[in-house]
Design an enzyme around this catalytic site. Structure first.
Site, mmCIF file in Angstrom:
data_model
loop_
_atom_site.group_PDB
_atom_site.id
_atom_site.type_symbol
_atom_site.label_atom_id
_atom_site.label_comp_id
_atom_site.label_asym_id
_atom_site.label_seq_id
_atom_site.Cartn_x
_atom_site.Cartn_y
_atom_site.Cartn_z
ATOM 1 N N LYS A 1 2.964 -4.699 -5.854
ATOM 2 C CA LYS A 1 3.996 -5.014 -4.854
ATOM 3 C C LYS A 1 3.490 -6.052 -3.843
ATOM 4 O O LYS A 1 4.127 -7.066 -3.597
ATOM 5 C CB LYS A 1 4.437 -3.735 -4.114
ATOM 6 N N ARG B 1 -9.532 -2.526 -6.247
ATOM 7 C CA ARG B 1 -8.859 -3.324 -5.200
ATOM 8 C C ARG B 1 -9.739 -3.485 -3.967
ATOM 9 O O ARG B 1 -10.365 -2.552 -3.490
ATOM 10 C CB ARG B 1 -7.542 -2.647 -4.793
ATOM 11 N N ARG C 1 10.588 4.836 0.414
ATOM 12 C CA ARG C 1 9.741 5.650 -0.460
ATOM 13 C C ARG C 1 10.347 7.020 -0.710
ATOM 14 O O ARG C 1 9.763 7.820 -1.442
ATOM 15 C CB ARG C 1 8.373 5.833 0.183
ATOM 16 N N ARG D 1 -1.792 10.437 -4.054
ATOM 17 C CA ARG D 1 -0.751 9.416 -3.837
ATOM 18 C C ARG D 1 0.107 9.236 -5.094
ATOM 19 O O ARG D 1 1.312 9.025 -5.004
ATOM 20 C CB ARG D 1 -1.398 8.076 -3.437
ATOM 21 N N ARG E 1 -10.031 0.340 0.741
ATOM 22 C CA ARG E 1 -9.265 1.271 1.562
ATOM 23 C C ARG E 1 -9.699 2.706 1.272
ATOM 24 O O ARG E 1 -9.923 3.061 0.115
ATOM 25 C CB ARG E 1 -7.764 1.131 1.259
HETATM 26 P P1 ADP Z 1 0.504 -2.428 -4.565
HETATM 27 O O1 ADP Z 1 0.850 -3.305 -3.375
HETATM 28 O O2 ADP Z 1 1.692 -2.195 -5.468
HETATM 29 O O3 ADP Z 1 -0.175 -1.149 -4.192
HETATM 30 P P2 ADP Z 1 -1.386 -4.602 -5.176
HETATM 31 O O4 ADP Z 1 -0.461 -5.766 -5.183
HETATM 32 O O5 ADP Z 1 -2.299 -4.447 -4.010
HETATM 33 O O6 ADP Z 1 -0.555 -3.225 -5.442
HETATM 34 O O7 ADP Z 1 -2.239 -4.656 -6.531
HETATM 35 C C1 ADP Z 1 -3.214 -3.645 -6.809
HETATM 36 C C2 ADP Z 1 -4.457 -4.285 -7.448
HETATM 37 O O8 ADP Z 1 -4.144 -4.768 -8.746
HETATM 38 C C3 ADP Z 1 -4.999 -5.468 -6.667
HETATM 39 O O9 ADP Z 1 -6.406 -5.387 -6.717
HETATM 40 C C4 ADP Z 1 -4.467 -6.692 -7.407
HETATM 41 O O10 ADP Z 1 -5.373 -7.772 -7.277
HETATM 42 C C5 ADP Z 1 -4.391 -6.193 -8.851
HETATM 43 N N1 ADP Z 1 -3.239 -6.704 -9.633
HETATM 44 C C6 ADP Z 1 -1.951 -6.823 -9.218
HETATM 45 N N2 ADP Z 1 -1.169 -7.285 -10.222
HETATM 46 C C7 ADP Z 1 -1.977 -7.451 -11.306
HETATM 47 C C8 ADP Z 1 -1.762 -7.883 -12.657
HETATM 48 N N3 ADP Z 1 -0.539 -8.226 -13.100
HETATM 49 N N4 ADP Z 1 -2.840 -7.903 -13.488
HETATM 50 C C9 ADP Z 1 -4.068 -7.539 -13.049
HETATM 51 N N5 ADP Z 1 -4.344 -7.132 -11.801
HETATM 52 C C10 ADP Z 1 -3.309 -7.074 -10.923
HETATM 53 P P1 AMP Z 2 0.720 1.326 0.949
HETATM 54 O O1 AMP Z 2 -0.040 0.304 1.725
HETATM 55 O O2 AMP Z 2 2.135 0.911 0.638
HETATM 56 O O3 AMP Z 2 -0.030 1.795 -0.284
HETATM 57 O O4 AMP Z 2 0.866 2.611 1.917
HETATM 58 C C1 AMP Z 2 -0.276 3.298 2.387
HETATM 59 C C2 AMP Z 2 0.161 4.643 2.964
HETATM 60 O O5 AMP Z 2 1.014 4.445 4.115
HETATM 61 C C3 AMP Z 2 0.966 5.549 2.033
HETATM 62 O O6 AMP Z 2 0.151 6.308 1.153
HETATM 63 C C4 AMP Z 2 1.711 6.437 3.042
HETATM 64 O O7 AMP Z 2 0.851 7.434 3.574
HETATM 65 C C5 AMP Z 2 2.020 5.455 4.170
HETATM 66 N N1 AMP Z 2 3.335 4.802 3.971
HETATM 67 C C6 AMP Z 2 3.573 3.487 3.701
HETATM 68 N N2 AMP Z 2 4.892 3.262 3.579
HETATM 69 C C7 AMP Z 2 5.510 4.455 3.768
HETATM 70 C C8 AMP Z 2 6.865 4.871 3.731
HETATM 71 N N3 AMP Z 2 7.870 4.015 3.490
HETATM 72 N N4 AMP Z 2 7.131 6.193 3.945
HETATM 73 C C9 AMP Z 2 6.141 7.069 4.215
HETATM 74 N N5 AMP Z 2 4.844 6.743 4.236
HETATM 75 C C10 AMP Z 2 4.522 5.447 4.020
#
Ligand code: ADP
Ligand code: AMP
Length: 246
Positions: A43, A154, A118, A198, A187
């Protein structure tokens, strides 16, 4: 190598591909893109270039909470107790923060949500608030095995929140953000135990949103997010290019 070419394609598509441009003149309503998917689906990765492409802000509730935590606001302290356990922050806390954010002038023409809504109740509260917007929901589909690999590798920038991957998207200099040169860290909630929780929370509380938006006419777009980043981004651009509700 395939993944590296993929990341370069994201950059190339953003810079050159005019055919995906959204015709703003036909859309008078705010344009709201919701990027959905489990933790690690991509995302944040796609929200940033998509925001640049559409010239609307990227709003990540997770990033907003991490900012509050880093400057130790009361909201940040409250959110941290839930985030550290891999649980969702209560709706009222999320909604107050989010609605304050989308009232800012830069949100006038729309925004990209990453990590919100969410829960079905968050989606319902959003609908009441933005009843006249054009909404597109993009669901990024990824298998659980791949998610664990993505999240465990990540690295996140302390300052701008940009994410990298140790194997798939390493920074140019180890431990340093390419963009703002700040420190990269893992993180706490990306560590194995919390990640498990999660993913459970995603399945029980967030996944029902796919059905929820699936019942709304022409809103939901499903994308195979196991492909390379460049291929996924191409699909994301297609998904936002033809707003069927216009
Ligand atoms: P989200 O925001 O959905 O939690 P991220 O965008 O932070 O996920 O992506 C999670 C991890 O996967 C990051 O380390 C990113 O660099 C990697 N990643 C994202 N998309 C791809 C892909 N299509 N192929 C390989 N690695 C990816
Ligand atoms: P993210 O960065 O999207 O992976 O979110 C990290 C953490 O923030 C999640 O595991 C939740 O604890 C909290 N969080 C983020 N967005 C929301 C949401 N829309 N509703 C509730 N908790 C959230």
């Amino acid at each position: 190598m395939r993944v590296l070419i993929g990341w370069m394609c994201i950059l190339g598509v953003v810079m050159t591909n005019e055919s995906f441009s959204l015709n703003r003149s036909v859309i008078e309503k705010p344009f709201v893109v919701i990027l959905m998917g489990p933790p690690g689906a991509g995302k944040g990765t796609h929200a940033k270039p998509l925001a640049a492409h559409l010239s609307i802000p990227h709003i990540s509730t997770g990033d907003l909470f991490r900012e509050h935590i880093s400057i130790q606001t009361p909201l940040g302290r409250k959110a941290k107790t839930y985030i550290d356990q891999g649980k969702l922050v209560p709706d009222e806390v999320v909604l107050d923060m989010l609605f304050a954010r989308i009232s800012l002038p830069d949100c006038k023409h729309g925004y990209i949500f990453d990590g919100f809504p969410r829960t079905v109740s968050q989606a319902q509260a959003l609908e009441k608030r933005i009843h006249n917007a054009l909404v597109i929901v993009i669901n990024l589909n990824v298998s659980d095995a791949l998610l664990v690999e993505r999240i465990s590798g990540r690295l996140t920038c302390k300052k701008c929140g940009k994410s990298y991957h140790k194997k798939y998207d390493p920074p140019l200099l180890t431990g340093q953000c390419d963009v703002c040169k700040d420190v990269l860290y893992q993180r706490d909630d990306d560590k194995e135990e919390i990640l498990k929780k999660r993913l459970e929370v995603y399945r029980s509380q967030t996944r029902p949103l796919i059905e929820y938006y699936g019942h709304q006419k022409d809103v939901l777009r499903e994308i195979d997010a196991t492909l390379t980043p460049g291929e996924v981004f191409h699909l994301v651009l297609h998904a936002v290019a033809v707003p069927a509700q216009v």
